[in-house]
Design an enzyme around this catalytic site. Structure first.
Site, PDB file in Angstrom:
ATOM      1  CG  ASP A   1       5.559   3.380   1.795  1.00 27.62           C
ATOM      2  OD1 ASP A   1       5.607   4.078   2.824  1.00 27.62           O
ATOM      3  OD2 ASP A   1       4.509   3.178   1.158  1.00 27.62           O
TER       4      ASP A   1
ATOM      5  CG  PHE B   1      -1.884   1.179   1.182  1.00 25.96           C
ATOM      6  CD1 PHE B   1      -2.980   1.176   0.335  1.00 25.96           C
ATOM      7  CD2 PHE B   1      -1.669   2.305   1.965  1.00 25.96           C
ATOM      8  CE1 PHE B   1      -3.856   2.257   0.274  1.00 25.96           C
ATOM      9  CE2 PHE B   1      -2.538   3.388   1.919  1.00 25.96           C
ATOM     10  CZ  PHE B   1      -3.633   3.369   1.070  1.00 25.96           C
TER      11      PHE B   1
ATOM     12  CE  LYS C   1      -0.992   5.478   7.586  1.00 23.58           C
ATOM     13  NZ  LYS C   1      -0.702   4.744   6.372  1.00 23.58           N
TER      14      LYS C   1
HETATM   15  C1  LIG Z   1      -0.890   5.029   4.945  1.00 26.03           C
HETATM   16  C2  LIG Z   1       0.194   4.652   4.010  1.00 26.03           C
HETATM   17  C3  LIG Z   1       0.432   5.374   2.827  1.00 26.03           C
HETATM   18  C4  LIG Z   1      -0.466   6.495   2.378  1.00 26.03           C
HETATM   19  O1  LIG Z   1      -0.506   7.559   3.250  1.00 26.03           O
HETATM   20  P1  LIG Z   1      -1.646   8.683   3.118  1.00 26.03           P
HETATM   21  O2  LIG Z   1      -1.225   9.710   4.113  1.00 26.03           O
HETATM   22  O3  LIG Z   1      -2.951   8.034   3.418  1.00 26.03           O
HETATM   23  O4  LIG Z   1      -1.602   9.188   1.724  1.00 26.03           O
HETATM   24  C5  LIG Z   1       1.506   5.010   2.050  1.00 26.03           C
HETATM   25  N1  LIG Z   1       2.303   3.986   2.393  1.00 26.03           N
HETATM   26  C6  LIG Z   1       2.112   3.276   3.506  1.00 26.03           C
HETATM   27  C7  LIG Z   1       3.048   2.176   3.851  1.00 26.03           C
HETATM   28  C8  LIG Z   1       1.035   3.558   4.346  1.00 26.03           C
HETATM   29  O5  LIG Z   1       0.826   2.824   5.438  1.00 26.03           O
END
Ligand SMILES: *Cc1c(COP(=O)(O)O)cnc(C)c1O
Length: 417
Positions: A238, A153, A267
């Site tokens: 990421d 994700f 986050k």
């Molecule tokens: C939540 C998340 C995203 C996206 O972040 P948003 O602030 O919702 O755009 C991207 N990568 C990872 C691993 C995430 O957990």
């Protein structure tokens, strides 16, 4: 298309609607989320208080965002102090808080350069652009494809949904953005096979969060690092969910003793204030010259004041060790819970306070039963329920949460009791 007439022919009112919690979500909100019918009006530490005055133990932390819990006094002070001075000037000018946070992040990590944005998706999107631009600047514009992983994700922009390849998120949005080669998570052979003359980078979460708290095989990140070095690829991590202390290290890749070339974060870094960033080495960032990227709001003074305050707390001596200790405790308690509820719990997963249980009943049933016990948790892929308490959660709160989770699992097994 014209706007539909104002409801009931009444003129728009500035009066607030009737108490939101009583009626369910407002029809004025685009229904892209299947929301719980819960409204919170205050919070403190690991606790939230609903509009009905009920206290909930928050083991979701707004999906790993409230790293220091709710209304942390130091974050409140940092934000309000900055709010009285200056909110926004744009990136046409230097921003002192931005320079400070960037330098501190560089000092604490592999990185030499930071770009600030407002969300995880934007951070990932920026990291993708940087990786392509690096090869362009190196005289290889043909190297623009990125190897990514099933179950990943990376956010909800057009590029990041293509990068993660989840069919549910791609459906109805046209041809997926090109340039991503998806392979199974943890499958090194598939990675090697996917690499060709057009490959620019490998992009991966050190622990897949949304995908189901999937921890890859030991030493796999190391293998990816070696592969990148052999083929001249950038390793893009990421760490939007796994970063900022969530796994008990400042960043999860530190557990493997490797460094990436590029990293997306968000986050937890804003502790609840929207902040994102992508970081890179000088070499990897060499294509990102004036005019190549931008963000109006990115790194504004409010965001940076909070970001610096979050980093203060996480870098305090002993803080990460405490996250490790709490993570271990949570995992041990979850293992005990699994033994007690062998009918409902299949597996305990995670790293530090990025934890989950793979359950047998539908995750929605478990999440709802937890809500009935005033415990907030978050569902994830592979039928996993995530437990993401604030990083400063106490031992007593962990025990409290286990009691609630245990009762919730009993509820699911025996709905009429
Ligand atoms: C939540 C998340 C995203 C996206 O972040 P948003 O602030 O919702 O755009 C991207 N990568 C990872 C691993 C995430 O957990």
């Amino acid at each position: 298309m014209s706007k539909s007439p104002v409801r009931d022919g009444k003129s728009p009112s500035t009066e607030p609607l009737q108490p939101a919690a009583a009626n369910g979500p407002s029809p004025a909100i685009m229904p892209t989320y299947a929301r719980q019918n819960l409204v919170f009006e205050s919070g403190s530490g690991s606790w939230l208080v609903s509009t009905k005055g009920e206290r909930y133990l928050d083991f979701g932390s707004g999906v790993a965002v409230n790293a220091l819990g709710h209304a942390h006094p130091k974050l409140v002070a940092a934000l309000t102090e900055q709010a009285q001075k200056l909110w926004h000037t744009s990136n046409l000018y230097r921003v002192a808080g931005q320079e400070r946070l960037a330098e501190r992040l560089c000092q604490a990590t592999f990185a030499d350069k930071v770009f600030f944005c407002n969300s995880g998706a934007e951070a990932c999107e920026g990291a993708i652009k940087l990786a392509r631009r690096y090869h362009f600047a190196s005289g290889h514009p043909e190297r623009w494809r990125i190897v990514t992983f099933k179950g990943a994700f990376h956010g909800r922009t057009l590029a990041t949904i293509a990068a993660a390849g989840n069919e549910k998120y791609l459906e109805g949005f046209g041809e997926p953005a090109p340039g991503f080669d998806l392979v199974p998570f943890g499958d090194q052979e598939a990675v090697e096979k996917a690499i060709g003359p057009e490959t620019a980078a490998i992009m991966v979460e050190p622990v897949q969060g949304e995908g189901g708290v999937r921890v890859p095989p030991a030493k796999w990140l190391r293998a990816l690092r070696d592969t990148c070095d052999r083929h001249g690829l950038l390793l893009v991590l990421d760490e939007v969910q796994s970063g900022m202390g969530r796994t008990g290290k400042l960043f999860a890749h530190e557990w493997e003793g490797i460094t990436p070339d590029v990293m997306a974060i968000a986050k937890g870094i804003g502790g609840g204030f929207p902040v994102g960033a992508f970081l890179a080495t000088d070499e990897a960032a060499k294509g990102m010259v004036a005019g190549t990227h931008g963000s109006t709001f990115g790194g504004n003074p409010l965001a940076m004041a909070v970001g610096n305050a979050v980093l203060d707390a996480v870098l305090e001596p002993g803080f990460l060790e405490q996250v490790q200790a709490r993570g271990l405790r949570l995992k041990q308690e979850l293992a005990r819970l699994k033994d007690e509820h062998a009918d409902a719990v299949e597996e305990v997963r995670g790293s530090g306070l990025l934890t989950g249980i793979k359950v047998k009943p539908p995750t929605a049933d478990v999440v709802n039963a937890c809500i009935a016990e005033k415990l907030l948790v978050v569902s994830a892929g592979e039928n996993v329920v995530r437990l993401l308490p604030p990083l400063n959660v106490t031992d007593a709160e962990i025990s409290d949460a286990m009691g609630r989770l245990s009762r919730a699992l009993r509820r699911v097994a025996n709905p009429k009791a």
